[in-house]
Enzyme design. Sequence first.
Site, PDB file in Angstrom:
ATOM      1  CB  CYS A  75     -31.263  -5.067   2.053  1.00  0.00           C
ATOM      2  SG  CYS A  75     -31.987  -4.561   0.508  1.00  0.00           S
ATOM      3  CD  GLN A 286     -11.214   5.326  -4.790  1.00  0.00           C
ATOM      4  OE1 GLN A 286     -12.018   4.403  -4.679  1.00  0.00           O
ATOM      5  NE2 GLN A 286     -10.028   5.159  -5.343  1.00  0.00           N
ATOM      6  CE1 TYR A 315      -4.077   2.416 -15.550  1.00  0.00           C
ATOM      7  CE2 TYR A 315      -2.175   2.399 -14.083  1.00  0.00           C
ATOM      8  CZ  TYR A 315      -2.824   1.922 -15.199  1.00  0.00           C
ATOM      9  OH  TYR A 315      -2.229   0.952 -15.957  1.00  0.00           O
ATOM     10  CB  CYS A 411     -10.678  -2.039  -7.158  1.00  0.00           C
ATOM     11  SG  CYS A 411     -10.538  -1.870  -8.937  1.00  0.00           S
TER      12      CYS A 411
HETATM   13  N1  SAH Z   1      -6.530   7.278  -8.260  1.00  0.00           N
HETATM   14  C1  SAH Z   1      -7.849   7.784  -8.543  1.00  0.00           C
HETATM   15  C2  SAH Z   1      -8.592   7.045  -9.650  1.00  0.00           C
HETATM   16  C3  SAH Z   1      -8.563   5.552  -9.628  1.00  0.00           C
HETATM   17  S1  SAH Z   1      -9.709   4.744 -10.694  1.00  0.00           S
HETATM   18  C4  SAH Z   1      -8.680   7.830  -7.274  1.00  0.00           C
HETATM   19  O1  SAH Z   1      -8.329   7.231  -6.258  1.00  0.00           O
HETATM   20  O2  SAH Z   1      -9.717   8.499  -7.277  1.00  0.00           O
HETATM   21  C5  SAH Z   1      -8.788   4.369 -12.105  1.00  0.00           C
HETATM   22  C6  SAH Z   1      -8.637   5.524 -13.052  1.00  0.00           C
HETATM   23  O3  SAH Z   1      -7.832   5.065 -14.151  1.00  0.00           O
HETATM   24  C7  SAH Z   1      -9.920   6.051 -13.675  1.00  0.00           C
HETATM   25  O4  SAH Z   1      -9.994   7.427 -13.451  1.00  0.00           O
HETATM   26  C8  SAH Z   1      -9.771   5.739 -15.178  1.00  0.00           C
HETATM   27  O5  SAH Z   1     -10.327   6.734 -16.004  1.00  0.00           O
HETATM   28  C9  SAH Z   1      -8.264   5.699 -15.348  1.00  0.00           C
HETATM   29  N2  SAH Z   1      -7.697   4.892 -16.450  1.00  0.00           N
HETATM   30  C10 SAH Z   1      -8.171   3.767 -17.001  1.00  0.00           C
HETATM   31  N3  SAH Z   1      -7.296   3.274 -17.898  1.00  0.00           N
HETATM   32  C11 SAH Z   1      -6.227   4.121 -17.932  1.00  0.00           C
HETATM   33  C12 SAH Z   1      -4.984   4.131 -18.637  1.00  0.00           C
HETATM   34  N4  SAH Z   1      -4.671   3.189 -19.513  1.00  0.00           N
HETATM   35  N5  SAH Z   1      -4.113   5.142 -18.391  1.00  0.00           N
HETATM   36  C13 SAH Z   1      -4.425   6.105 -17.480  1.00  0.00           C
HETATM   37  N6  SAH Z   1      -5.584   6.132 -16.791  1.00  0.00           N
HETATM   38  C14 SAH Z   1      -6.479   5.161 -16.999  1.00  0.00           C
END
Ligand code: SAH
Length: 456
Positions: A75, A286, A315, A411
Site C-alpha cells: 500500500c 463481522q 452479545y 477480539c
Molecule cells: N456475536 C455477534 C456480535 C459480536 S460484537 C457477531 O458475531 O456478529 C459484540 C456485540 O456486543 C455488539 O453487537 C454490541 O452491541 C454488543 N454489546 C456490547 N455490550 C453489551 C452488553 N453489555 N450486553 C449485551 N450486548 C452488548
Amino acid sequence: MEAPVAKNEYYDVIFEDLTHDGAGVAKIDGFPIFVPNGLPGEKAKVKVVKVKKGYGFGRLIELYEQSEDRIDAPCSIYKQCGGCQLQHIRYEGQLKAKHKHVKEVLARIGKIEHATVHPVLGMNDPWRYRNKAQVPVGEREGGLVAGFYKERSHDIIDMDACLIQQEMNDIVVQTVKQICEQYNIPAYNEQTHKGVLRHIMARYGATTKEVMVVLITRTEELPHKKKIVEAIVQRVPNVKSIVQNINPKRTNVIMGEHTRVLWGSEYMYDYIGDIRFAISARSFYQVNPEQTKVLYEKALEYAELTGKETVIDAYCGIGTISLFLAKNARKVYGVEIVPEAIADAKRNAELNGITNVEFAVGEAEVIIPKWYEQGVRADCIVVDPPRKGCDESLLQTMIIMKPERIVYVSCNPATLARDLRILEDGGYKTIEVQPVDMFPHTMHVECVSQIVLREN
Ligand code: SAH
C-alpha cells in the site's frame, strides 16, 4: 534503574521481539526500546526519541541486516495511515507473530499454560476482505478529503484505495465524496464543531453484492438531499439502501442515535454459509465474511451440540452465531444491547425459518441473571463481547449457572485471558484456543476458545 540510554543518541541494536502492534523490541544493556518497523533478528541503527521509567522509544535510522519476513508494503500510504500495522511483514510471519502474542498474553495475564493454542487460521488471499468502510471526511482548499486518520492523530489522509477493503467500498466512498463535493456539502470540523458531513460509510454484501450507503452528519438537515440521493442511486452499482445517521455530539463515536432511510430499504442482505442476514446501518456485522464462516464453524464445533441443548448466545448482535447454532440445539437464547440489532436478529430468524430462538434487548449481565431466576439453564453459553471483555458479574452468573461448556469468542486476547482466569477459578478449564485471522495486516486477532466444567 537509571536508564542506560539517552534521548537523541544513536545505538546499534538487534531486535529480539515484536510487540502486538508491530514495533520491534531491542534491549540496550537490558533496557527495552520499542522501535516501529523493526523486525526480530534485524540489526539496525536506531535513534532514541523518548525515555520513560522502564523503557524507551526509538526510530529506525538504518537497517544493517534484514529479516526474511520483511517485505515492501504494497500500500502506497501504509507509512502515513494508521489502519494497518503489519504490512511490512510477510503474511506467514504475521500469523506466527499473532500466535506467539496470543500464547504469551494467555500465560502472562491469565496464567493459562495448559490450553492448546492452535496456529492461527489465516486467509488464502488476505487482501480486499473488509465489507465495511467508515471513512472520516474533512476539507482542503477547493474540496473534500476522505480517508483514514494518520497514526495517533486526527489528520485525514485523502485516500483513493484501501487494499484491505472490498473494491466496491473504495468505489462507493469515492463516488459519494465527489457527489457531496459537487453540491458543496461542508465537511464536519472537529475543532469548531461546525460543518455537516462527518463520515461516509459503505457496507458491501460479499455474497449478495448489495451495497448500503450511510451518510453520517452533524445536522438533521442535509442540503440538496434529494439531488445527492438521486446521484448516488444513479452512480453506485447495486445500491439497496441509502441512510442518514445524525450525530450532533462532540465525540469520537462515529454514529449517533438517530437514523433515517433516505432511499430504498432500511437494511441490506448478506449470507454467512447458507444463512441469510438482514443488516441495518447501526447493527454490528463481522467485517471479514470469509473468516467469519471459519470462526463460527469453530464455535459450532467447540459447542459440541447434539440437538438437545439449551444455548445462550451473549452479545449476539444480529443473531449470527445464534442462528448458526440453532440447527443443532433445542433452543437458543440471544441477548444484545442495541435494539436495532435485536430487531434484525428476529427478522433474520424469520427469514431463515428458524423458530427455536428467542432474542432479548439489554445488557447480557442483566438479562442472563433474569433468565436464570426464571429457570433457564443453559448447557452451553457462547459469549462474543466487545474489546473490553465480559462484565465480571456475567462471568459470576455463568459460574453459578454451570453450563457444561462455554465458547468464548474474543477480539482482544488481553481481556480474554483475564476472563478465562475468572472462569478457571470458578471451576472451569480452558481446553483449546483457536486464533482466526479476521484482520490481516492489522495488529488485531480474533480467538475462539472452548472452556469446560471441571468434573468434581
Ligand atoms: N456475536 C455477534 C456480535 C459480536 S460484537 C457477531 O458475531 O456478529 C459484540 C456485540 O456486543 C455488539 O453487537 C454490541 O452491541 C454488543 N454489546 C456490547 N455490550 C453489551 C452488553 N453489555 N450486553 C449485551 N450486548 C452488548
